[in-house]
Motif scaffolding. Structure first.
Motif, mmCIF file in Angstrom:
data_model
loop_
_atom_site.group_PDB
_atom_site.id
_atom_site.type_symbol
_atom_site.label_atom_id
_atom_site.label_comp_id
_atom_site.label_asym_id
_atom_site.label_seq_id
_atom_site.Cartn_x
_atom_site.Cartn_y
_atom_site.Cartn_z
ATOM 1 N N VAL A 3 0.771 -1.271 0.102
ATOM 2 C CA VAL A 3 -0.035 -0.003 -0.002
ATOM 3 C C VAL A 3 0.875 1.269 0.141
ATOM 4 C CG1 VAL A 3 -1.961 1.216 1.149
ATOM 5 C CG2 VAL A 3 -1.826 -1.301 1.298
ATOM 6 N N GLU A 87 -4.526 -4.409 6.568
ATOM 7 C CA GLU A 87 -4.453 -3.855 5.148
ATOM 8 C C GLU A 87 -5.893 -3.482 4.485
ATOM 9 O OE1 GLU A 87 -2.988 -5.916 0.871
ATOM 10 O OE2 GLU A 87 -2.963 -7.121 2.913
ATOM 11 N N ARG A 90 -6.901 -0.332 5.781
ATOM 12 C CA ARG A 90 -6.525 0.913 5.115
ATOM 13 C C ARG A 90 -7.082 1.283 3.621
ATOM 14 N NH1 ARG A 90 -2.197 3.649 6.324
ATOM 15 N NH2 ARG A 90 -1.223 5.042 4.797
#
Lengths: 225, 505
Positions: A3, A87, A90
């Motif tokens: 990311v 993850e 996010r």
């Protein structure tokens, strides 16, 4: 999935979107969400519509990885929906119900500290807070505490708290609620800007005007008009 | 309109409220009897034991007993003024308050009954307390009957004054009440420090009527107290008429909401009704540091300072608890454990004011997409401020105790205890809402024990603190031993917090 870290308040990159396949939820033997599928690609808005109690919020919660599915699957940006995954969190920003807010911070401070927890440096966080305050047209609320605002103003502040962090997918439950006409138009502009930047927006709504303003596809749940 | 006609209108409004059935009344009686047998009887027995102990008579006849009574009398007025801002004696259910506060009936009529009951309660409480003390001194041959009777009369007068102060606290604005409370507190402290001022201070008259240390009955303080109690009673009507309608309704709604939440076991939301909102310091910079750790420390400190009164009360509570722990180590026999237990509970309550960040971090599990950090990391970031504030406040209290001769080891124990209570606060913050399964009835030969389980669930943290810390401080006389006992308590609290944060919601 790696990311990247862009400025807070802006989508990370164009998303892979949301794919919901034959998701069904039942509690205590009662179906609370009939089998439902939808697909929302990058830069695309999908409006979930239907009568009260049809399961719109439940579907959003399923996409947000909060609900346990009885069948089907939800994949968000290439990740199986599960809010326990950092993850996943996010990638997905959501405003489903009222967020838990701090009673001892002003609106600007609250926005700034949220941005800092997502990796923004102090000055970047302050700038991001100023940015969403301007965008949501709540400049006069900058130094207010959250108990000092009206319900419509609180809705805009909750939206700002959701937008001040980075995301690729945006999930909203009736973002137009408690807002007057001018502020509903402002919300439509804000969401259109996010779509233009490549985010995927999935939202539940009763507002035909918002659907039209965002050029959304609709996913209808339930039979009643 | 005559007084009886006005009262009839008030009665008509009250009659709208549905009355309980005979079955409900019988259940309340049954529950009351059970509570008396299970809870109050052991407490009463313990109190009798404390009273019968020879160390109690030593304390009651000590040189400073009269001054202690003076300080308590002044403290009661301070507390009454402060409590009145949150929950005054003129309180009715919201509907009645809304109708009666808006009606063209003077408030001295509409709120006479609840205020009368409140005055009776404060007076009776002090009369019973004074009578018990007087009887104990009488039975030990340390006080003649006329002096004990005089003390009871003085206590009755002071009960009226305390009740009226409670009403005054409701009448004034919160700022005015706090100013009045601080003024009385300062005057009480000055009076205690300089006894020459005693004749000018009403609470000192209560101390002067204490039935020990004089050769004869002190008549003038009793007459002076009768006079000010009469004056206080005479002002009740005017104070009632000056009560603000919106504030009466707000208090009624606040306490009805609190009662509703506590009734279903949601004490967290119930107690949140009593937390003041920030009103000052909106221009203070709460987000000023570059590192997250310092940012959260400063943010919590500024957040706490935005409710300055609450923060000051928390500081006083923790410092006072530390002082009590240190002083209790030299207290006579049976007084030590109750003092340590009470101090632990007061310290737990005080640290609650610095735990807003901990509670907010735990609540953030409900909106996980808001912060970029998990609840566990947020709690660790929010931990620094309550720990530092608790240590600093405990050091103040312990420092005062050491300065007046308490052992230094007690100071270390007091600071360690305050830190341990912060750890328990962390576990308590992570507790979440009460499981619905606890609302199910638990049938036993003695009746439904479901309520006891709910009570236990709601008060587990404060009970844990009272039992572990209160008893540790009371039993472990030296600091290393106390710290060795408290370290595992911190570990247990941390483990409970970790487990609570990880379990599914």
């Amino acid at each position: 999935m790696k990311v990247d870290t862009p400025a807070p308040g802006r989508p990370l990159t164009a998303s892979d979107g949301v794919t919901v396949e034959q998701v069904r939820l039942a509690r205590l033997g009662e179906t609370i969400l009939p089998p439902t599928s939808l697909r929302a690609g990058p830069g695309e808005a999908v409006a979930i519509t239907g009568p009260n109690g049809a399961g719109k919020t439940t579907l959003l919660r399923a996409i947000a990885g909060i609900e346990r599915l009885d069948s089907g699957s939800v994949v968000v940006d290439g990740i199986r929906a599960d809010e326990r995954s950092a993850e996943f969190r996010r990638a997905v920003a959501s405003l489903i119900g009222r967020p838990s807010t701090a009673r001892d911070l002003t609106v600007h401070e609250h926005l700034a500290i949220v941005a800092m927890t997502w990796g923004a440096a102090r000055d970047e966080a302050a700038a991001a807070a100023d940015g969403v305050i301007d965008e949501c047209a709540i400049t006069e609320l900058r130094q207010r505490f959250l108990h000092e605002v009206s319900s419509g103003q609180a809705q805009l502040i909750h939206l700002a708290l959701t937008l001040v962090r980075p995301f690729r997918i945006l999930l909203l439950d009736e973002p137009e609620q408690r807002l007057d006409g001018a502020r509903r138009d402002r919300v439509a502009e804000i969401l259109a800007a996010r779509l233009h930047a490549g985010a995927t927006v999935v939202y539940a709504t009763h507002s035909a005007a918002l659907i039209e303003a965002l050029g959304s596809r609709t996913a209808r749940i339930g039979n009643a008009a | 309109m005559t007084g009886s006609a006005l009262r009839a209108r008030v009665g008509a409004v009250r009659a709208v409220r549905s009355r309980g059935t005979a079955r409900e009344s019988a259940y309340i009686l049954y529950a009351g009897a059970l509570l008396a047998a299970v809870v109050f009887a052991p407490i009463g027995k313990a109190l009798v034991g404390v009273l019968a102990d020879s160390s109690t008579i030593v304390a009651l006849t000590s040189h400073g007993a009269g001054v202690g009574v003076e300080a308590i009398a002044g403290g009661l007025v301070v507390v009454s003024l402060l409590v009145g801002t949150m929950r005054g004696p003129a309180l009715r259910p919201p509907y009645e308050t809304w109708v009666l506060a808006g009606a063209d009936i003077p408030r001295r009529v509409t709120f006479r009954n609840p205020v009368g009951r409140a005055l009776a309660a404060t007076t009776l409480s002090l009369v019973v307390t004074a009578a018990v003390i007087g009887a104990r001194l009488l039975s030990a041959g340390r006080s003649p009957l006329p002096m004990a009777v005089g003390f009871v009369i003085a206590a009755a007068c002071w009960g009226i004054v305390v009740g009226v102060a409670w009403l005054v606290g409701q009448r004034l604005t919160p700022q005015q009440s706090r100013f009045a409370a601080v003024s009385v507190a300062v005057a009480t402290s000055v009076g205690v420090a300089w006894p020459v001022l005693a004749p000018a201070l009403p609470w000192a008259w209560v101390g002067a009527s204490y039935p020990h240390g004089h050769s004869a009955v002190m008549v003038w303080p009793i007459f002076a107290l009768l006079f000010i109690a009469s004056c206080a009673l005479a002002t009740v009507g005017r104070i009632l008429d000056g009560l603000s309608g919106p504030r009466l309704v707000a208090q009624a709604e606040q306490w009805a909401t609190l009662g509703a939440y506590s009734g279903v076991g949601d004490m967290r939301t119930a107690l949140a009704q009593l937390r003041p909102h920030p009103g000052v310091g909106r221009s203070w910079r709460a987000i000023r540091a570059r590192s997250l750790a310092i940012t959260f420390l400063v943010r919590d400190a500024v957040g706490a300072a935005r409710t300055p009164w609450r923060c000051a009360m928390a500081t006083l509570s923790v410092a006072g608890s530390a002082l009590a722990w240190c002083v209790a180590s030299t207290a006579p026999g049976q007084l030590r454990l109750p003092m340590d237990l009470a101090a632990a509970v007061v310290c737990f309550s005080g640290i609650g004011a610095w735990s807003d960040g901990l509670r907010h971090a735990a609540e953030s599990r409900q909106s996980r997409s808001l912060y970029g950090l998990g609840a566990g990391r947020l709690i660790r970031l929010h931990l620094a401020f309550p720990v530092l504030a608790a240590v600093a406040s405990a050091l103040i209290g312990a420092g005062v105790a050491v300065a007046v001769g308490a052992p230094v080891g007690g100071a270390l124990t007091a600071v360690s205890s305050a830190v341990t209570i912060v750890a328990v606060r962390v576990a308590d913050s992570a507790k979440g809402t009460m499981p619905l399964a606890l609302l199910a009835p638990i049938s036993t030969p003695l009746g439904d024990f479901g309520g006891a389980v709910i009570l236990l669930w709601q008060s587990d943290a404060v009970l844990f603190v009272a039992v572990t810390i209160g008893s540790t401080v009371a039993v472990a006389s030296d600091a290393p031993l106390a710290i060795a006992v408290l370290a595992p308590v911190i570990a247990v609290a941390a483990g409970v917090a970790w487990w609570r944060l990880r379990r599914p919601r």
